[in-house]
Design an enzyme around this catalytic site. Structure first.
Site, PDB file in Angstrom:
ATOM      1  N   SER A 175     -27.469 115.770  59.523  1.00 52.70           N
ATOM      2  CA  SER A 175     -27.136 116.694  60.619  1.00 52.70           C
ATOM      3  C   SER A 175     -27.395 118.157  60.313  1.00 52.70           C
ATOM      4  CB  SER A 175     -25.671 116.523  61.026  1.00 52.70           C
ATOM      5  OG  SER A 175     -25.537 115.344  61.756  1.00 52.70           O
ATOM      6  N   LYS A 219     -29.932 119.809  62.402  1.00 49.52           N
ATOM      7  CA  LYS A 219     -29.628 120.277  63.768  1.00 49.52           C
ATOM      8  C   LYS A 219     -29.681 121.802  63.877  1.00 49.52           C
ATOM      9  CE  LYS A 219     -26.656 116.210  64.525  1.00 49.52           C
ATOM     10  NZ  LYS A 219     -25.242 115.745  64.568  1.00 49.52           N
ATOM     11  N   TYR A 251     -35.029 112.254  66.954  1.00 52.48           N
ATOM     12  CA  TYR A 251     -33.719 112.567  66.364  1.00 52.48           C
ATOM     13  C   TYR A 251     -33.531 111.866  65.011  1.00 52.48           C
ATOM     14  CZ  TYR A 251     -28.702 112.581  65.585  1.00 52.48           C
ATOM     15  OH  TYR A 251     -27.471 112.709  64.998  1.00 52.48           O
ATOM     16  N   TYR A 259     -17.763 119.684  63.111  1.00 57.19           N
ATOM     17  CA  TYR A 259     -17.128 118.798  64.109  1.00 57.19           C
ATOM     18  C   TYR A 259     -15.633 119.101  64.234  1.00 57.19           C
ATOM     19  CZ  TYR A 259     -21.483 116.846  62.524  1.00 57.19           C
ATOM     20  OH  TYR A 259     -22.773 116.717  62.136  1.00 57.19           O
ATOM     21  N   VAL A 279     -24.142 113.833  57.026  1.00 57.62           N
ATOM     22  CA  VAL A 279     -23.530 112.649  56.396  1.00 57.62           C
ATOM     23  C   VAL A 279     -24.246 112.216  55.114  1.00 57.62           C
ATOM     24  CG1 VAL A 279     -22.358 111.675  58.416  1.00 57.62           C
ATOM     25  CG2 VAL A 279     -24.735 111.042  57.922  1.00 57.62           C
TER      26      VAL A 279
HETATM   27  N1  GLN Z   1     -28.130 110.752  61.634  1.00 51.33           N
HETATM   28  C1  GLN Z   1     -26.691 110.842  61.655  1.00 51.33           C
HETATM   29  C2  GLN Z   1     -26.141 110.201  62.897  1.00 51.33           C
HETATM   30  O1  GLN Z   1     -26.675 110.392  63.927  1.00 51.33           O
HETATM   31  C3  GLN Z   1     -26.285 112.266  61.574  1.00 51.33           C
HETATM   32  C4  GLN Z   1     -24.789 112.450  61.578  1.00 51.33           C
HETATM   33  C5  GLN Z   1     -24.317 113.496  60.641  1.00 51.33           C
HETATM   34  O2  GLN Z   1     -24.979 113.865  59.691  1.00 51.33           O
HETATM   35  N2  GLN Z   1     -23.107 113.939  60.848  1.00 51.33           N
HETATM   36  O3  GLN Z   1     -25.162 109.508  62.882  1.00 51.33           O
END
Ligand code: GLN
Length: 307
Positions: free
Chosen positions: A63, A66, A190, A242, A260
């Site tokens: 993520s 992003k 994505y 988050y 993650v």
């Molecule tokens: N690719 C992961 C997902 O969509 C990204 C989530 C994350 O890093 N928080 O679940």
């Protein structure tokens, strides 16, 4: 203050915590990563690089990507992006669907999965997925001046096979006409952006423009305007972790974005970009020891956006 010494002290501070947390296992390719990895890199606005631990071993940035797709999308569609995605913290987990029904398919912010899928969709419009991914990869290579950065196809495939929640989010938003391209293509972009494989040094270099008023290097080329850099930092602070964004601001006091894969990119405006990697996650899906390391670094350097 010698950053070299600060990093040594940070390593001592977190030594007993290395290996804590749970490695993300809902993406099978990530489940096999050694939880005892730990790396950190600080790149200052003067271009000095300081590292400790496994700072040169690549990991899945997930993520954290992003931040960079948001930067590209703002460049592509400008403020119009905010018609399709909000700028408020969600207070919900990264993959939550609950707010989407009440808010008619407009995700709260660009850093929860739903928001990042909309951002990927804006980058895809008018292109094939391959072209959009080429644009994202070129951007990362440009920011770091490093052509060795790649997208890990195995990680992308692994997530594609198990990404039912993300498929649900994308389909749901499509029903509200907030996904404009075929859902599989948007999700393909994505999943692949999340599978960018980078090390801490590369990641800190890539984030440096956010610490540097939007410039690639001090006095160097502009990536975004100063105002836009500030705004991206604001979103990282309020939404980058988050439902734990408040806690991260409280503990670290710097804008940050987690993934993650166990990475976190943090920005100390006017000072440095910092990347940390420790794969074990806390209950909110953010790197447990990575957060502790940033807390220690911020305390030892005095870096904070709060004074
Ligand atoms: N690719 C992961 C997902 O969509 C990204 C989530 C994350 O890093 N928080 O679940």
């Amino acid at each position: 203050m010698q950053l070299e010494d600060v990093l040594k002290d940070v390593l001592v501070d977190v030594a007993d915590h290395i290996g804590e947390g749970k490695v993300a296992n809902y993406i099978p390719a990530l489940a096999k990563i050694d939880p005892r990895k730990f790396g950190m890199a600080v790149v200052t606005v003067d271009g000095d690089i300081h590292v400790t631990g496994d700072a040169e071993e690549a990991f899945s940035i997930q993520s954290i990507s992003k931040v960079f797709t948001l930067t590209l999308a703002l460049g592509r569609v400008g403020e119009g992006l905010w018609k399709r995605v909000g700028r408020e913290p969600s207070g919900t987990p990264f993959n939550s669907i609950v707010q989407l029904e009440q808010e008619q398919g407009i995700p709260r912010n660009p850093f929860i999965n739903a928001g990042a899928i909309v951002v990927a969709d804006t980058l895809l419009s008018g292109h094939q997925p391959r072209e959009t991914l080429g644009e994202i990869l070129s951007f990362m290579r440009y920011l770091t001046d490093d052509d060795t950065i790649i997208i890990d196809a195995e990680v992308a495939r692994s997530e594609q096979q198990t990404g039912f929640r993300n498929a649900a989010l994308a389909n749901y938003m499509h029903a509200f006409s907030n996904i404009h391209n075929p859902v599989e293509k948007t999700l393909g972009v994505y999943f692949h952006q999340c599978a960018l494989s980078m090390n801490c040094v590369q990641l800190a270099k890539a984030g440096l423009f956010l610490a540097n008023r939007g410039l690639l290097t001090r006095g160097g080329r502009s990536v975004v305007s100063w105002e836009r850099a500030r705004r991206i930092n604001a979103l990282m602070l309020t939404c980058g972790h988050y439902d734990a964004s408040g806690d991260f601001a409280f503990r670290v006091g710097l804008p940050g974005k987690s993934g993650v894969g166990g990475g976190i990119l943090a920005i100390a405006p006017g000072k440095a970009a910092i990347a940390v990697w420790s794969p074990g996650l806390n209950a909110n899906g953010n790197s447990a020891t990575g957060t502790k390391a940033l807390e220690s670094l911020a305390r030892r350097t005095g870096w904070s956006i709060f004074g």
